[in-house]
Design a protein around this motif. Structure first.
Motif, PDB file in Angstrom:
ATOM      1  N   GLY A 144       0.779  -1.234   0.000  1.00 33.58           N
ATOM      2  CA  GLY A 144       0.000   0.000   0.000  1.00 33.58           C
ATOM      3  C   GLY A 144       0.804   1.275   0.000  1.00 33.58           C
ATOM      4  O   GLY A 144       0.372   2.272   0.578  1.00 33.58           O
ATOM      5  N   LEU A 145       1.958   1.310  -0.656  1.00 40.99           N
ATOM      6  CA  LEU A 145       2.745   2.539  -0.708  1.00 40.99           C
ATOM      7  C   LEU A 145       2.088   3.576  -1.605  1.00 40.99           C
ATOM      8  O   LEU A 145       1.490   3.248  -2.630  1.00 40.99           O
ATOM      9  CB  LEU A 145       4.145   2.249  -1.250  1.00 40.99           C
ATOM     10  N   SER A 146       2.243   4.824  -1.250  1.00 33.91           N
ATOM     11  CA  SER A 146       1.756   5.917  -2.083  1.00 33.91           C
ATOM     12  C   SER A 146       2.690   6.086  -3.281  1.00 33.91           C
ATOM     13  O   SER A 146       3.804   5.546  -3.311  1.00 33.91           O
ATOM     14  CB  SER A 146       1.736   7.218  -1.275  1.00 33.91           C
ATOM     15  N   ASP A 147       2.259   6.870  -4.258  1.00 30.17           N
ATOM     16  CA  ASP A 147       3.111   7.165  -5.403  1.00 30.17           C
ATOM     17  C   ASP A 147       4.405   7.831  -4.939  1.00 30.17           C
ATOM     18  O   ASP A 147       5.487   7.526  -5.441  1.00 30.17           O
ATOM     19  CB  ASP A 147       2.367   8.069  -6.394  1.00 30.17           C
ATOM     20  N   LEU A 148       4.307   8.724  -3.979  1.00 33.50           N
ATOM     21  CA  LEU A 148       5.493   9.413  -3.464  1.00 33.50           C
ATOM     22  C   LEU A 148       6.436   8.420  -2.774  1.00 33.50           C
ATOM     23  O   LEU A 148       7.659   8.517  -2.913  1.00 33.50           O
ATOM     24  CB  LEU A 148       5.076  10.536  -2.511  1.00 33.50           C
ATOM     25  N   GLY A 149       5.889   7.457  -2.059  1.00 38.05           N
ATOM     26  CA  GLY A 149       6.708   6.426  -1.425  1.00 38.05           C
ATOM     27  C   GLY A 149       7.448   5.573  -2.444  1.00 38.05           C
ATOM     28  O   GLY A 149       8.626   5.260  -2.280  1.00 38.05           O
ATOM     29  N   VAL A 150       6.757   5.211  -3.517  1.00 34.60           N
ATOM     30  CA  VAL A 150       7.396   4.435  -4.590  1.00 34.60           C
ATOM     31  C   VAL A 150       8.505   5.263  -5.228  1.00 34.60           C
ATOM     32  O   VAL A 150       9.597   4.772  -5.498  1.00 34.60           O
ATOM     33  CB  VAL A 150       6.353   3.987  -5.642  1.00 34.60           C
ATOM     34  N   ARG A 151       8.261   6.549  -5.448  1.00 32.16           N
ATOM     35  CA  ARG A 151       9.289   7.423  -6.029  1.00 32.16           C
ATOM     36  C   ARG A 151      10.485   7.571  -5.100  1.00 32.16           C
ATOM     37  O   ARG A 151      11.617   7.667  -5.569  1.00 32.16           O
ATOM     38  CB  ARG A 151       8.690   8.780  -6.383  1.00 32.16           C
ATOM     39  N   GLN A 152      10.271   7.572  -3.781  1.00 32.71           N
ATOM     40  CA  GLN A 152      11.395   7.598  -2.840  1.00 32.71           C
ATOM     41  C   GLN A 152      12.297   6.390  -3.083  1.00 32.71           C
ATOM     42  O   GLN A 152      13.521   6.517  -3.130  1.00 32.71           O
ATOM     43  CB  GLN A 152      10.906   7.549  -1.390  1.00 32.71           C
ATOM     44  N   LEU A 153      11.690   5.216  -3.209  1.00 39.63           N
ATOM     45  CA  LEU A 153      12.452   3.989  -3.449  1.00 39.63           C
ATOM     46  C   LEU A 153      13.226   4.070  -4.769  1.00 39.63           C
ATOM     47  O   LEU A 153      14.425   3.799  -4.829  1.00 39.63           O
ATOM     48  CB  LEU A 153      11.518   2.776  -3.491  1.00 39.63           C
ATOM     49  N   VAL A 154      12.515   4.430  -5.837  1.00 36.64           N
ATOM     50  CA  VAL A 154      13.109   4.473  -7.174  1.00 36.64           C
ATOM     51  C   VAL A 154      14.255   5.480  -7.232  1.00 36.64           C
ATOM     52  O   VAL A 154      15.353   5.172  -7.709  1.00 36.64           O
ATOM     53  CB  VAL A 154      12.033   4.791  -8.230  1.00 36.64           C
ATOM     54  N   CYS A 155      14.033   6.670  -6.744  1.00 38.54           N
ATOM     55  CA  CYS A 155      15.049   7.716  -6.825  1.00 38.54           C
ATOM     56  C   CYS A 155      16.265   7.398  -5.966  1.00 38.54           C
ATOM     57  O   CYS A 155      17.411   7.628  -6.381  1.00 38.54           O
ATOM     58  CB  CYS A 155      14.452   9.071  -6.453  1.00 38.54           C
ATOM     59  N   THR A 176       8.228  -4.400  -7.434  1.00 32.59           N
ATOM     60  CA  THR A 176       7.350  -5.557  -7.294  1.00 32.59           C
ATOM     61  C   THR A 176       7.274  -5.993  -5.835  1.00 32.59           C
ATOM     62  O   THR A 176       8.116  -5.637  -5.028  1.00 32.59           O
ATOM     63  CB  THR A 176       7.849  -6.744  -8.136  1.00 32.59           C
ATOM     64  N   GLY A 177       6.267  -6.799  -5.531  1.00 36.14           N
ATOM     65  CA  GLY A 177       6.094  -7.322  -4.176  1.00 36.14           C
ATOM     66  C   GLY A 177       5.289  -6.372  -3.318  1.00 36.14           C
ATOM     67  O   GLY A 177       5.049  -5.224  -3.680  1.00 36.14           O
ATOM     68  N   GLY A 178       4.860  -6.856  -2.178  1.00 38.09           N
ATOM     69  CA  GLY A 178       4.074  -6.024  -1.270  1.00 38.09           C
ATOM     70  C   GLY A 178       2.787  -5.528  -1.904  1.00 38.09           C
ATOM     71  O   GLY A 178       2.274  -4.487  -1.531  1.00 38.09           O
ATOM     72  N   GLY A 179       2.279  -6.242  -2.911  1.00 37.24           N
ATOM     73  CA  GLY A 179       1.056  -5.830  -3.583  1.00 37.24           C
ATOM     74  C   GLY A 179       1.277  -4.804  -4.680  1.00 37.24           C
ATOM     75  O   GLY A 179       0.338  -4.235  -5.208  1.00 37.24           O
ATOM     76  N   HIS A 180       2.535  -4.541  -5.038  1.00 38.16           N
ATOM     77  CA  HIS A 180       2.864  -3.532  -6.050  1.00 38.16           C
ATOM     78  C   HIS A 180       3.366  -4.174  -7.323  1.00 38.16           C
ATOM     79  O   HIS A 180       4.034  -5.202  -7.306  1.00 38.16           O
ATOM     80  CB  HIS A 180       3.975  -2.600  -5.553  1.00 38.16           C
ATOM     81  N   LEU A 181       3.083  -3.548  -8.415  1.00 37.40           N
ATOM     82  CA  LEU A 181       3.727  -3.817  -9.687  1.00 37.40           C
ATOM     83  C   LEU A 181       3.710  -2.490 -10.430  1.00 37.40           C
ATOM     84  O   LEU A 181       2.731  -2.118 -11.065  1.00 37.40           O
ATOM     85  CB  LEU A 181       3.021  -4.904 -10.499  1.00 37.40           C
ATOM     86  N   VAL A 182       4.794  -1.750 -10.269  1.00 33.09           N
ATOM     87  CA  VAL A 182       4.906  -0.416 -10.847  1.00 33.09           C
ATOM     88  C   VAL A 182       6.145  -0.393 -11.720  1.00 33.09           C
ATOM     89  O   VAL A 182       7.199  -0.900 -11.330  1.00 33.09           O
ATOM     90  CB  VAL A 182       5.033   0.655  -9.735  1.00 33.09           C
TER      91      VAL A 182
END
Length: 192
Positions: A144-155, A176-182
């Motif tokens: 359940g990460l927010s878009d901003l949380g995913v961007r923190q990881l990616v960046c 991937t994982g944790g319910g994500h596929l972005v």
């Protein structure tokens, strides 16, 4: 005019004949070292990503950089009731403060686990890179990460990777994982 041509030769002879014997390579300890590069870790400030510099034992290792990210901002960087500061959109996981290990390297494996699947039992993300595609595999605790949380990881992961590979072109990152596929490009990351 001939005297001008002889002047450099005379200077060279004077320097080389000063009585110091010629020697070969002299071994004198290990390679030169200096300060390790700081790894940019992306936190949130006023709703936007902002990079804060961090020391890591393995510069260029995205997994180590993500461990620093998940540990959260340092005490002096966090906001209080009266001041704005840095926050994170990521859950602070219990093992986030564990020292970095050699579980997964950026080539997709390690001597202890050539498949690149090590670390799946931990509470921190793992990173593999194949060509220009980086995969960040999240643990179950990061659903359940927010878009901003995913961007923190990616960046954070891509900035760390580029420390030792500055000429790398644009990276496509799959989370991937944790319910994500972005899937996203690191082109969305702010410059440091």
């Amino acid at each position: 005019m001939k005297a001008l041509h002889r002047a450099p030769m005379l200077a060279l002879l004077a320097v080389t004949s000063c009585g110091i014997p010629a020697t070969g390579v002299v071994e004198a300890g290990g390679p030169a070292s200096g300060a390790l590069p700081l790894t940019p870790v992306y936190f949130v400030e006023n709703g936007r990503l902002a990079a804060l510099p961090r020391h890591t034992g393995r510069p260029g290792d995205p997994t180590d950089a993500l461990r620093l990210l998940i540990a959260g901002p340092l005490a002096g960087e966090r906001g209080t009731d009266s001041t704005d500061g840095y926050t994170t959109e990521l859950p602070l996981l219990p093992t986030a403060m564990a020292p970095p290990s050699a579980a997964v390297d950026v080539s997709g494996g390690s001597p202890s686990d050539p498949s690149g699947a090590a670390g799946s039992a931990t509470d921190t993300p793992t990173v593999t890179v194949a060509g220009n595609v980086m995969t960040i595999r999240l643990p179950a605790g990061m659903a359940g990460l927010s878009d901003l949380g995913v961007r923190q990881l990616v960046c954070t992961a891509t900035a760390a990777y580029r420390l030792t590979r500055p000429s790398t072109g644009a990276l496509t990152v799959a989370v991937t994982g944790g319910g994500h596929l972005v899937r996203m490009s690191d082109a969305r990351c702010p410059s440091r």
